[in-house]
Design a protein around this motif. Structure first.
Motif, PDB file in Angstrom:
ATOM      1  N   ASN A 207      46.983  12.020  64.329  1.00 15.79           N
ATOM      2  CA  ASN A 207      48.407  12.296  64.177  1.00 15.79           C
ATOM      3  C   ASN A 207      48.756  12.827  62.793  1.00 15.79           C
ATOM      4  OD1 ASN A 207      50.954  12.485  65.386  1.00 15.79           O
ATOM      5  ND2 ASN A 207      51.639  10.569  64.457  1.00 15.79           N
ATOM      6  N   SER A 208      47.800  13.495  62.166  1.00 19.11           N
ATOM      7  CA  SER A 208      48.063  14.094  60.862  1.00 19.11           C
ATOM      8  C   SER A 208      48.386  15.574  61.042  1.00 19.11           C
ATOM      9  CB  SER A 208      46.839  13.962  59.951  1.00 19.11           C
ATOM     10  OG  SER A 208      47.019  14.729  58.770  1.00 19.11           O
ATOM     11  N   PRO A 209      49.387  16.077  60.284  1.00 23.93           N
ATOM     12  CA  PRO A 209      49.698  17.513  60.359  1.00 23.93           C
ATOM     13  C   PRO A 209      48.754  18.360  59.504  1.00 23.93           C
ATOM     14  CG  PRO A 209      51.188  16.448  58.839  1.00 23.93           C
ATOM     15  CD  PRO A 209      50.352  15.354  59.433  1.00 23.93           C
ATOM     16  N   GLN A 210      47.904  17.723  58.704  1.00 21.06           N
ATOM     17  CA  GLN A 210      47.001  18.433  57.810  1.00 21.06           C
ATOM     18  C   GLN A 210      45.664  18.717  58.491  1.00 21.06           C
ATOM     19  OE1 GLN A 210      47.527  19.587  54.649  1.00 21.06           O
ATOM     20  NE2 GLN A 210      49.661  18.924  54.725  1.00 21.06           N
ATOM     21  N   GLY A 211      45.120  19.905  58.223  1.00 26.67           N
ATOM     22  CA  GLY A 211      43.825  20.259  58.771  1.00 26.67           C
ATOM     23  C   GLY A 211      43.097  21.218  57.855  1.00 26.67           C
ATOM     24  N   LEU A 212      41.949  21.713  58.317  1.00 25.92           N
ATOM     25  CA  LEU A 212      41.090  22.574  57.512  1.00 25.92           C
ATOM     26  C   LEU A 212      41.328  24.049  57.834  1.00 25.92           C
ATOM     27  CD1 LEU A 212      38.691  22.937  55.545  1.00 25.92           C
ATOM     28  CD2 LEU A 212      37.174  22.730  57.542  1.00 25.92           C
ATOM     29  N   ILE A 213      41.563  24.826  56.791  1.00 28.23           N
ATOM     30  CA  ILE A 213      41.731  26.272  56.926  1.00 28.23           C
ATOM     31  C   ILE A 213      40.611  26.948  56.122  1.00 28.23           C
ATOM     32  CG2 ILE A 213      43.295  28.219  56.748  1.00 28.23           C
ATOM     33  CD1 ILE A 213      44.370  25.897  58.470  1.00 28.23           C
ATOM     34  N   THR A 214      39.774  27.690  56.815  1.00 25.59           N
ATOM     35  CA  THR A 214      38.686  28.418  56.168  1.00 25.59           C
ATOM     36  C   THR A 214      38.953  29.919  56.299  1.00 25.59           C
ATOM     37  OG1 THR A 214      37.424  28.203  58.226  1.00 25.59           O
ATOM     38  CG2 THR A 214      36.961  26.604  56.480  1.00 25.59           C
ATOM     39  N   GLY A 215      37.992  30.731  55.860  1.00 27.70           N
ATOM     40  CA  GLY A 215      38.157  32.173  55.934  1.00 27.70           C
ATOM     41  C   GLY A 215      36.901  32.861  56.418  1.00 27.70           C
ATOM     42  N   TYR A 216      37.071  34.044  56.987  1.00 24.58           N
ATOM     43  CA  TYR A 216      35.924  34.874  57.336  1.00 24.58           C
ATOM     44  C   TYR A 216      36.268  36.328  57.087  1.00 24.58           C
ATOM     45  CZ  TYR A 216      37.953  35.913  62.043  1.00 24.58           C
ATOM     46  OH  TYR A 216      38.738  36.328  63.098  1.00 24.58           O
ATOM     47  N   TYR A 217      35.260  37.206  57.197  1.00 26.66           N
ATOM     48  CA  TYR A 217      35.477  38.603  56.841  1.00 26.66           C
ATOM     49  C   TYR A 217      34.445  39.473  57.547  1.00 26.66           C
ATOM     50  CZ  TYR A 217      31.386  38.792  53.704  1.00 26.66           C
ATOM     51  OH  TYR A 217      30.112  38.803  53.187  1.00 26.66           O
TER      52      TYR A 217
ATOM     53  N   GLY B  12      34.396  43.893  53.340  1.00 26.91           N
ATOM     54  CA  GLY B  12      33.792  44.169  52.047  1.00 26.91           C
ATOM     55  C   GLY B  12      33.711  42.985  51.103  1.00 26.91           C
ATOM     56  N   ALA B  13      33.250  43.272  49.878  1.00 25.92           N
ATOM     57  CA  ALA B  13      32.913  42.228  48.916  1.00 25.92           C
ATOM     58  C   ALA B  13      34.115  41.388  48.479  1.00 25.92           C
ATOM     59  CB  ALA B  13      32.243  42.858  47.693  1.00 25.92           C
ATOM     60  N   GLU B  14      35.255  42.029  48.223  1.00 25.42           N
ATOM     61  CA  GLU B  14      36.431  41.281  47.776  1.00 25.42           C
ATOM     62  C   GLU B  14      36.904  40.305  48.854  1.00 25.42           C
ATOM     63  OE1 GLU B  14      40.988  42.067  46.124  1.00 25.42           O
ATOM     64  OE2 GLU B  14      39.564  43.727  46.250  1.00 25.42           O
ATOM     65  N   ALA B  15      36.930  40.783  50.096  1.00 30.78           N
ATOM     66  CA  ALA B  15      37.294  39.899  51.208  1.00 30.78           C
ATOM     67  C   ALA B  15      36.268  38.791  51.366  1.00 30.78           C
ATOM     68  CB  ALA B  15      37.400  40.710  52.502  1.00 30.78           C
ATOM     69  N   GLY B  16      35.001  39.140  51.141  1.00 31.28           N
ATOM     70  CA  GLY B  16      33.944  38.137  51.245  1.00 31.28           C
ATOM     71  C   GLY B  16      34.068  37.053  50.204  1.00 31.28           C
ATOM     72  N   GLU B  17      34.500  37.421  49.009  1.00 21.83           N
ATOM     73  CA  GLU B  17      34.702  36.429  47.952  1.00 21.83           C
ATOM     74  C   GLU B  17      35.791  35.440  48.352  1.00 21.83           C
ATOM     75  OE1 GLU B  17      33.941  34.764  44.116  1.00 21.83           O
ATOM     76  OE2 GLU B  17      32.852  36.276  45.281  1.00 21.83           O
ATOM     77  N   LEU B  18      36.884  35.953  48.898  1.00 24.00           N
ATOM     78  CA  LEU B  18      37.963  35.070  49.360  1.00 24.00           C
ATOM     79  C   LEU B  18      37.492  34.176  50.494  1.00 24.00           C
ATOM     80  CD1 LEU B  18      41.202  37.271  49.446  1.00 24.00           C
ATOM     81  CD2 LEU B  18      40.960  35.034  48.347  1.00 24.00           C
ATOM     82  N   ALA B  19      36.871  34.797  51.491  1.00 23.78           N
ATOM     83  CA  ALA B  19      36.438  34.042  52.666  1.00 23.78           C
ATOM     84  C   ALA B  19      35.407  32.987  52.310  1.00 23.78           C
ATOM     85  CB  ALA B  19      35.874  35.002  53.716  1.00 23.78           C
ATOM     86  N   GLY B  20      34.451  33.364  51.457  1.00 27.47           N
ATOM     87  CA  GLY B  20      33.366  32.456  51.129  1.00 27.47           C
ATOM     88  C   GLY B  20      33.805  31.224  50.361  1.00 27.47           C
ATOM     89  N   ASN B  21      34.906  31.344  49.631  1.00 26.57           N
ATOM     90  CA  ASN B  21      35.374  30.218  48.813  1.00 26.57           C
ATOM     91  C   ASN B  21      36.523  29.444  49.448  1.00 26.57           C
ATOM     92  OD1 ASN B  21      33.616  30.527  46.529  1.00 26.57           O
ATOM     93  ND2 ASN B  21      34.774  32.361  45.988  1.00 26.57           N
ATOM     94  N   MET B  22      36.958  29.875  50.621  1.00 23.76           N
ATOM     95  CA  MET B  22      38.142  29.250  51.216  1.00 23.76           C
ATOM     96  C   MET B  22      37.775  28.039  52.063  1.00 23.76           C
ATOM     97  SD  MET B  22      41.378  31.054  52.954  1.00 23.76           S
ATOM     98  CE  MET B  22      42.839  30.097  53.374  1.00 23.76           C
ATOM     99  N   LYS B  23      38.225  26.906  51.612  1.00 19.88           N
ATOM    100  CA  LYS B  23      38.045  25.645  52.325  1.00 19.88           C
ATOM    101  C   LYS B  23      39.253  24.779  51.964  1.00 19.88           C
ATOM    102  CE  LYS B  23      33.828  24.181  52.270  1.00 19.88           C
ATOM    103  NZ  LYS B  23      32.574  23.519  51.810  1.00 19.88           N
ATOM    104  N   GLN B  24      40.405  25.165  52.509  1.00 18.50           N
ATOM    105  CA  GLN B  24      41.691  24.631  52.070  1.00 18.50           C
ATOM    106  C   GLN B  24      42.315  23.694  53.108  1.00 18.50           C
ATOM    107  OE1 GLN B  24      40.486  26.489  49.288  1.00 18.50           O
ATOM    108  NE2 GLN B  24      42.624  26.094  48.746  1.00 18.50           N
ATOM    109  N   GLN B  25      43.177  22.840  52.637  1.00 14.63           N
ATOM    110  CA  GLN B  25      44.020  22.063  53.539  1.00 14.63           C
ATOM    111  C   GLN B  25      45.205  22.926  53.968  1.00 14.63           C
ATOM    112  OE1 GLN B  25      43.782  18.519  54.677  1.00 14.63           O
ATOM    113  NE2 GLN B  25      41.726  19.313  54.295  1.00 14.63           N
ATOM    114  N   GLY B  26      45.741  22.659  55.146  1.00 14.23           N
ATOM    115  CA  GLY B  26      46.883  23.435  55.593  1.00 14.23           C
ATOM    116  C   GLY B  26      47.529  22.847  56.831  1.00 14.23           C
ATOM    117  N   GLN B  27      48.671  23.397  57.170  1.00 13.90           N
ATOM    118  CA  GLN B  27      49.409  23.004  58.364  1.00 13.90           C
ATOM    119  C   GLN B  27      49.605  24.217  59.260  1.00 13.90           C
ATOM    120  OE1 GLN B  27      52.508  20.526  55.803  1.00 13.90           O
ATOM    121  NE2 GLN B  27      52.795  20.094  57.972  1.00 13.90           N
ATOM    122  N   ILE B  28      49.689  23.958  60.561  1.00  6.24           N
ATOM    123  CA  ILE B  28      49.870  25.017  61.548  1.00  6.24           C
ATOM    124  C   ILE B  28      50.984  24.620  62.509  1.00  6.24           C
ATOM    125  CG2 ILE B  28      48.787  26.382  63.378  1.00  6.24           C
ATOM    126  CD1 ILE B  28      46.076  25.714  62.131  1.00  6.24           C
TER     127      ILE B  28
END
Length: 392
Positions: free
Chosen positions: A111-121, A353-369
């Motif tokens: 019952n938590s509104p918080q979850g994991l938001i990652t990235g890909y590219y 590309g590389a810039e998107a990959g840098e963002l995606a590779g480091n993204m392991k954030q909390q978030g709400q949906i």
């Protein structure tokens, strides 16, 4: 892709064996559990965090781009028809959304509104159409000897489940795992050759990519199928081996470890038995196509767990970039992935590309949906599970 050569009678002879092959199923559970009703908690529009007009327009446009495919879906038919009449104006979009959709906060099993938001590219790696001394890593298309069986043709309770294997006589045996394919090859077309086995692993994790040829052309490839074995993150293996700490795991650290330990790369790759087969995509400047078969929009398309969020849904996302700057915007659920599981879970597509990959590779954030759902339409229960991809 369902194998058309199976007759129902022949399939019945080996169905007991099929159900026992856990490794050959899309997902490890053999029974779909209905999503709990309290996953969707009614909310008001005023509860949504504020987004900019630019993000509102971009997110709405990304979602509306799939309406041609959603037009026959009874959930979205009416909403998509009216969406085509909305002008590209923030005030008009807000009025449309409030008139057509209701807001539901997604909640986890706790019952938590918080979850994991990652990235890909969409990565770009050097390669060749011909094998050479520098390019020794094959990118395989779908194997001609792999059989794919839709289990719900006999067992409706297994809706969306598929089994992949190879026929041996009258019986279907599990298809080769990734280590076997790398060692012995596959009875499959080779689409291209790469220089580095880690490039292939990251292509499989992302589910699509481009191969930079010496001619200047970029060969575009996308997920076509998978060997039926469960996806296991190579980063988890590195943590279990004491090579990295959990908080250190990202694409950069995995790549760095592989470069420092080339003799152990086969061991690392063997820890993930899943293997993705690719197909060629038309040359284009548009984003890769996700599970909904529409081009993904950088920053506004997400991969989700289809058991919770039906493909094509419009979501409201509140999270942050790896540097902590806020990301608050509507996003379109246009893709799925084998590792994207859970009620409050999304993988944000960042581009090519590389810039998107840098963002995606480091993204392991909390978030709400928040799910923006058509008024008068029943909330989703247990939508069919997707064919497994391999996104992290």
């Amino acid at each position: 892709m369902i194998a058309p050569l199976f007759r129902r009678g022949r399939l019945a002879l080996c169905v007991a064996a099929l159900l026992s092959l856990v490794a050959g199923c899309d997902k490890e559970p053999t029974k779909l559990e209905p999503v709990k009703v309290d996953t969707y908690t009614k909310a008001n529009w005023e509860e949504l965090p504020v987004t900019s007009d630019a993000d509102l327009l971009a997110g709405f446009t990304a979602w509306r781009s799939a309406c041609a495919r959603l037009a026959k879906d009874p959930v979205w038919a009416v909403t998509c028809t009216s969406a085509s009449q909305v002008t590209e104006d923030a005030a008009a979009i807000r009025a449309y959304l409030k008139a057509q959709l209701e807001v539901y906060s997604l909640r986890s099993a706790r019952n938590s509104p918080q979850g994991l938001i990652t990235g890909y590219y969409e990565p770009v790696y050097p390669g060749s159409l011909e094998r050479s001394e520098q390019t020794q890593v094959p990118v395989y298309g779908i194997p001609e000897d792999m059989v794919v069986v839709a289990l719900d043709s006999l067992y409706p309770e297994l809706k969306g489940k598929r089994l992949r294997g190879r026929l041996e006589g009258r019986f279907l045996k599990p298809y080769d795992d990734a280590a076997t394919i790398r060692e012995q090859g596959a009875k499959a077309p080779v689409l291209a050759w790469l220089r580095d086995p880690m490039d292939l692993q990251f292509l499989q994790i992302q589910g699509s990519g481009r191969i930079q040829l010496e001619s200047g052309r970029q060969l575009r490839i996308g997920y076509a199928d998978q060997n039926g074995h469960p996806y296991r993150p190579v980063g988890r293996w590195l943590v279990e081996q004491g090579q990295l700490k959990q908080e250190e795991v990202n694409m950069g650290s995995i790549r760095g470890w592989a470069e420092a330990n080339p003799q152990r790369v086969p061991e690392l790759l063997a820890s993930n038995p899943s293997f993705v087969f690719f197909g060629l995509n038309p040359d284009s400047s548009e984003g890769p196509r996700g599970s909904l078969n529409v081009p993904l929009t950088a920053g506004y398309s997400v991969a989700i767990d289809r058991k919770v969020i039906p493909l094509g849904s419009l979501l409201w996302l509140s999270t942050s970039r790896p540097d902590g700057s806020p990301v608050i915007r509507p996003v379109a659920a246009q893709d799925t992935g084998g590792a994207i599981a859970g009620e409050v879970r999304a993988d944000l597509f960042w581009g090519t590309g590389a810039e998107a990959g840098e963002l995606a590779g480091n993204m392991k954030q909390q978030g709400q949906i928040w799910l923006l759902w058509p008024k008068g339409v029943a909330l989703p229960n247990s939508a069919p599970a997707p064919a497994p991809g391999a996104k992290p």
